[in-house]
Write a protein that holds these residues in place. Structure first.
Motif, PDB file in Angstrom:
ATOM      1  N   ALA A  39       0.842  -1.215   0.000  1.00  0.00           N
ATOM      2  CA  ALA A  39       0.000   0.000   0.000  1.00  0.00           C
ATOM      3  C   ALA A  39       0.869   1.252   0.000  1.00  0.00           C
ATOM      4  CB  ALA A  39      -0.947  -0.020   1.195  1.00  0.00           C
ATOM      5  N   TRP A  40       1.995   1.205   0.707  1.00  0.00           N
ATOM      6  CA  TRP A  40       2.915   2.355   0.706  1.00  0.00           C
ATOM      7  C   TRP A  40       3.489   2.562  -0.685  1.00  0.00           C
ATOM      8  CZ3 TRP A  40       6.226   0.516   5.443  1.00  0.00           C
ATOM      9  CH2 TRP A  40       5.573   0.841   6.635  1.00  0.00           C
ATOM     10  N   GLU A  41       4.070   1.485  -1.240  1.00  0.00           N
ATOM     11  CA  GLU A  41       4.776   1.622  -2.509  1.00  0.00           C
ATOM     12  C   GLU A  41       3.841   1.972  -3.661  1.00  0.00           C
ATOM     13  OE1 GLU A  41       7.026  -1.371  -5.247  1.00  0.00           O
ATOM     14  OE2 GLU A  41       8.344  -0.925  -3.527  1.00  0.00           O
ATOM     15  N   SER A  42       2.585   1.580  -3.565  1.00  0.00           N
ATOM     16  CA  SER A  42       1.618   1.915  -4.619  1.00  0.00           C
ATOM     17  C   SER A  42       1.147   3.361  -4.508  1.00  0.00           C
ATOM     18  CB  SER A  42       0.407   0.983  -4.537  1.00  0.00           C
ATOM     19  OG  SER A  42      -0.362   1.288  -3.390  1.00  0.00           O
ATOM     20  N   GLY A  43       1.442   4.013  -3.377  1.00  0.00           N
ATOM     21  CA  GLY A  43       0.981   5.378  -3.152  1.00  0.00           C
ATOM     22  C   GLY A  43      -0.409   5.422  -2.550  1.00  0.00           C
ATOM     23  N   GLU A  44      -0.974   4.239  -2.260  1.00  0.00           N
ATOM     24  CA  GLU A  44      -2.310   4.173  -1.657  1.00  0.00           C
ATOM     25  C   GLU A  44      -2.290   4.746  -0.236  1.00  0.00           C
ATOM     26  OE1 GLU A  44      -5.214   0.602  -0.114  1.00  0.00           O
ATOM     27  OE2 GLU A  44      -3.977   0.235  -1.883  1.00  0.00           O
ATOM     28  N   ASN A  45      -1.233   4.453   0.525  1.00  0.00           N
ATOM     29  CA  ASN A  45      -1.042   4.991   1.876  1.00  0.00           C
ATOM     30  C   ASN A  45       0.327   5.652   1.956  1.00  0.00           C
ATOM     31  OD1 ASN A  45      -3.490   3.955   2.806  1.00  0.00           O
ATOM     32  ND2 ASN A  45      -2.565   2.047   3.472  1.00  0.00           N
ATOM     33  N   GLU A  46       0.465   6.588   2.906  1.00  0.00           N
ATOM     34  CA  GLU A  46       1.749   7.261   3.105  1.00  0.00           C
ATOM     35  C   GLU A  46       2.706   6.383   3.898  1.00  0.00           C
ATOM     36  OE1 GLU A  46       1.951  11.426   4.183  1.00  0.00           O
ATOM     37  OE2 GLU A  46      -0.222  11.504   4.024  1.00  0.00           O
ATOM     38  N   PHE A  47       3.976   6.399   3.516  1.00  0.00           N
ATOM     39  CA  PHE A  47       5.015   5.761   4.313  1.00  0.00           C
ATOM     40  C   PHE A  47       5.099   6.481   5.650  1.00  0.00           C
ATOM     41  CE2 PHE A  47       6.622   4.554   0.120  1.00  0.00           C
ATOM     42  CZ  PHE A  47       7.149   3.290   0.336  1.00  0.00           C
ATOM     43  N   SER A  48       5.311   5.749   6.732  1.00  0.00           N
ATOM     44  CA  SER A  48       5.611   6.408   8.002  1.00  0.00           C
ATOM     45  C   SER A  48       7.035   6.953   7.907  1.00  0.00           C
ATOM     46  CB  SER A  48       5.512   5.416   9.164  1.00  0.00           C
ATOM     47  OG  SER A  48       6.566   4.464   9.100  1.00  0.00           O
ATOM     48  N   VAL A  53      12.996   6.194   7.014  1.00  0.00           N
ATOM     49  CA  VAL A  53      14.354   6.200   7.578  1.00  0.00           C
ATOM     50  C   VAL A  53      15.003   4.840   7.331  1.00  0.00           C
ATOM     51  CG1 VAL A  53      15.675   6.259   9.735  1.00  0.00           C
ATOM     52  CG2 VAL A  53      13.938   8.000   9.300  1.00  0.00           C
ATOM     53  N   GLU A  54      14.267   3.775   7.592  1.00  0.00           N
ATOM     54  CA  GLU A  54      14.797   2.421   7.407  1.00  0.00           C
ATOM     55  C   GLU A  54      15.067   2.111   5.941  1.00  0.00           C
ATOM     56  OE1 GLU A  54      16.164  -1.402   8.276  1.00  0.00           O
ATOM     57  OE2 GLU A  54      16.010   0.437   9.439  1.00  0.00           O
ATOM     58  N   ILE A  55      14.179   2.488   5.061  1.00  0.00           N
ATOM     59  CA  ILE A  55      14.361   2.240   3.628  1.00  0.00           C
ATOM     60  C   ILE A  55      15.559   3.021   3.102  1.00  0.00           C
ATOM     61  CG2 ILE A  55      13.315   2.623   1.356  1.00  0.00           C
ATOM     62  CD1 ILE A  55      10.577   1.962   2.796  1.00  0.00           C
ATOM     63  N   ALA A  56      15.683   4.273   3.519  1.00  0.00           N
ATOM     64  CA  ALA A  56      16.837   5.079   3.094  1.00  0.00           C
ATOM     65  C   ALA A  56      18.137   4.437   3.553  1.00  0.00           C
ATOM     66  CB  ALA A  56      16.714   6.503   3.642  1.00  0.00           C
ATOM     67  N   ALA A  57      18.176   3.966   4.794  1.00  0.00           N
ATOM     68  CA  ALA A  57      19.387   3.310   5.311  1.00  0.00           C
ATOM     69  C   ALA A  57      19.670   2.024   4.533  1.00  0.00           C
ATOM     70  CB  ALA A  57      19.235   3.012   6.801  1.00  0.00           C
ATOM     71  N   ALA A  85      13.896  25.272   7.722  1.00  0.00           N
ATOM     72  CA  ALA A  85      13.956  23.814   7.557  1.00  0.00           C
ATOM     73  C   ALA A  85      12.784  23.371   6.687  1.00  0.00           C
ATOM     74  CB  ALA A  85      13.883  23.130   8.916  1.00  0.00           C
ATOM     75  N   PRO A  86      13.028  22.488   5.739  1.00  0.00           N
ATOM     76  CA  PRO A  86      11.915  22.028   4.906  1.00  0.00           C
ATOM     77  C   PRO A  86      10.921  21.206   5.732  1.00  0.00           C
ATOM     78  CG  PRO A  86      13.960  20.936   4.269  1.00  0.00           C
ATOM     79  CD  PRO A  86      14.298  21.917   5.323  1.00  0.00           C
ATOM     80  N   GLN A  87       9.652  21.447   5.470  1.00  0.00           N
ATOM     81  CA  GLN A  87       8.601  20.732   6.184  1.00  0.00           C
ATOM     82  C   GLN A  87       8.339  19.408   5.492  1.00  0.00           C
ATOM     83  OE1 GLN A  87       5.046  23.011   6.747  1.00  0.00           O
ATOM     84  NE2 GLN A  87       4.087  21.430   7.978  1.00  0.00           N
ATOM     85  N   VAL A  88       8.195  18.366   6.295  1.00  0.00           N
ATOM     86  CA  VAL A  88       7.902  17.032   5.809  1.00  0.00           C
ATOM     87  C   VAL A  88       6.593  16.618   6.468  1.00  0.00           C
ATOM     88  CG1 VAL A  88       8.730  14.657   5.658  1.00  0.00           C
ATOM     89  CG2 VAL A  88      10.382  16.525   5.747  1.00  0.00           C
ATOM     90  N   SER A  89       5.514  16.611   5.720  1.00  0.00           N
ATOM     91  CA  SER A  89       4.228  16.200   6.290  1.00  0.00           C
ATOM     92  C   SER A  89       4.031  14.726   5.995  1.00  0.00           C
ATOM     93  CB  SER A  89       3.089  17.014   5.687  1.00  0.00           C
ATOM     94  OG  SER A  89       3.229  18.355   6.063  1.00  0.00           O
ATOM     95  N   ARG A  90       4.049  13.915   7.023  1.00  0.00           N
ATOM     96  CA  ARG A  90       3.913  12.477   6.840  1.00  0.00           C
ATOM     97  C   ARG A  90       2.586  11.945   7.348  1.00  0.00           C
ATOM     98  NH1 ARG A  90       5.673  11.936   3.122  1.00  0.00           N
ATOM     99  NH2 ARG A  90       4.824   9.877   3.250  1.00  0.00           N
ATOM    100  N   ARG A  91       2.027  12.579   8.338  1.00  0.00           N
ATOM    101  CA  ARG A  91       0.766  12.097   8.891  1.00  0.00           C
ATOM    102  C   ARG A  91      -0.107  13.285   9.249  1.00  0.00           C
ATOM    103  NH1 ARG A  91       2.647   8.678  13.706  1.00  0.00           N
ATOM    104  NH2 ARG A  91       4.673   8.318  12.855  1.00  0.00           N
TER     105      ARG A  91
END
Length: 184
Positions: A39-48, A53-57, A85-91
């Motif tokens: 669901a995250w990768e399809s864009g259906e839901n937002e990544f937490s 952080v884990e995927i980037a690492a 600072a750039p804003q990151v809206s995740r939830r």
């Protein structure tokens, strides 16, 4: 759906495909529920944020690059001026500002986070991600739940914890809570 959600999902998918790893294998390796990851990768839901952080690492890319699509460049130091600072809206009801967005090869991700006053009336949304986290309350009151333990924090209070444990937070007292969060 927000365009940035789709763009982040597309960047993650490209990284995964370049690495010749299936979505199922990656989700298993990182400890994510495969249906949630899909669901995250399809864009259906937002990544937490923790998942990003884990995927980037995992892919050895900077979180800033994954979120913004722009490469970080600074290797000696990075200054982030007040209000820039750039804003990151995740939830919904949480806003994050990335304090070291342009530093390449970070070992930690520092953010200013605001939990909206409206979070007080909502149940705490728990999440997990590999690593550790440090939260220092700057303004307002914050209730943080870590592995079933509810802790009330006031300005000047802090907590350091294992972020593989279910955790989440919300503002208290009808006011926005503002805190420094560092994800390791």
């Amino acid at each position: 759906m927000k365009e940035d959600v789709k763009e982040i999902a597309a960047r993650v998918k490209v990284l995964r495909e370049i690495s010749e790893v299936s979505a199922e294998a990656l989700s298993k390796e990182l400890g994510f529920d495969p249906n949630v990851y899909t669901a995250w990768e399809s864009g259906e839901n937002e990544f937490s944020l923790g998942a990003l952080v884990e995927i980037a690492a995992h892919f050895k890319v900077d979180l800033s690059e994954l979120i913004s699509g722009k490469a970080s460049k600074l290797k000696t130091y990075c200054v982030t001026r007040s209000g820039q600072a750039p804003q990151v809206s995740r939830r919904p009801m949480y806003d994050y500002w990335n304090l070291a967005y342009n530093f390449h090869g970070k070992k930690a991700e520092p953010f200013i986070v605001e939990a909206a006053a409206e979070t007080e009336s909502k149940p705490i949304n728990l999440n997990t991600h590999p690593g550790q986290e440090f939260n220092y309350v700057l303004e307002g009151r914050l209730l943080i739940s870590i592995s079933g333990h509810d802790i009330e924090l006031n300005p000047g209070d802090c907590v350091y914890y294992n972020s593989t444990e279910p955790h989440g937070m919300k503002a208290l007292g009808g006011k926005t809570a503002r805190f420094l969060a560092i994800v390791f």
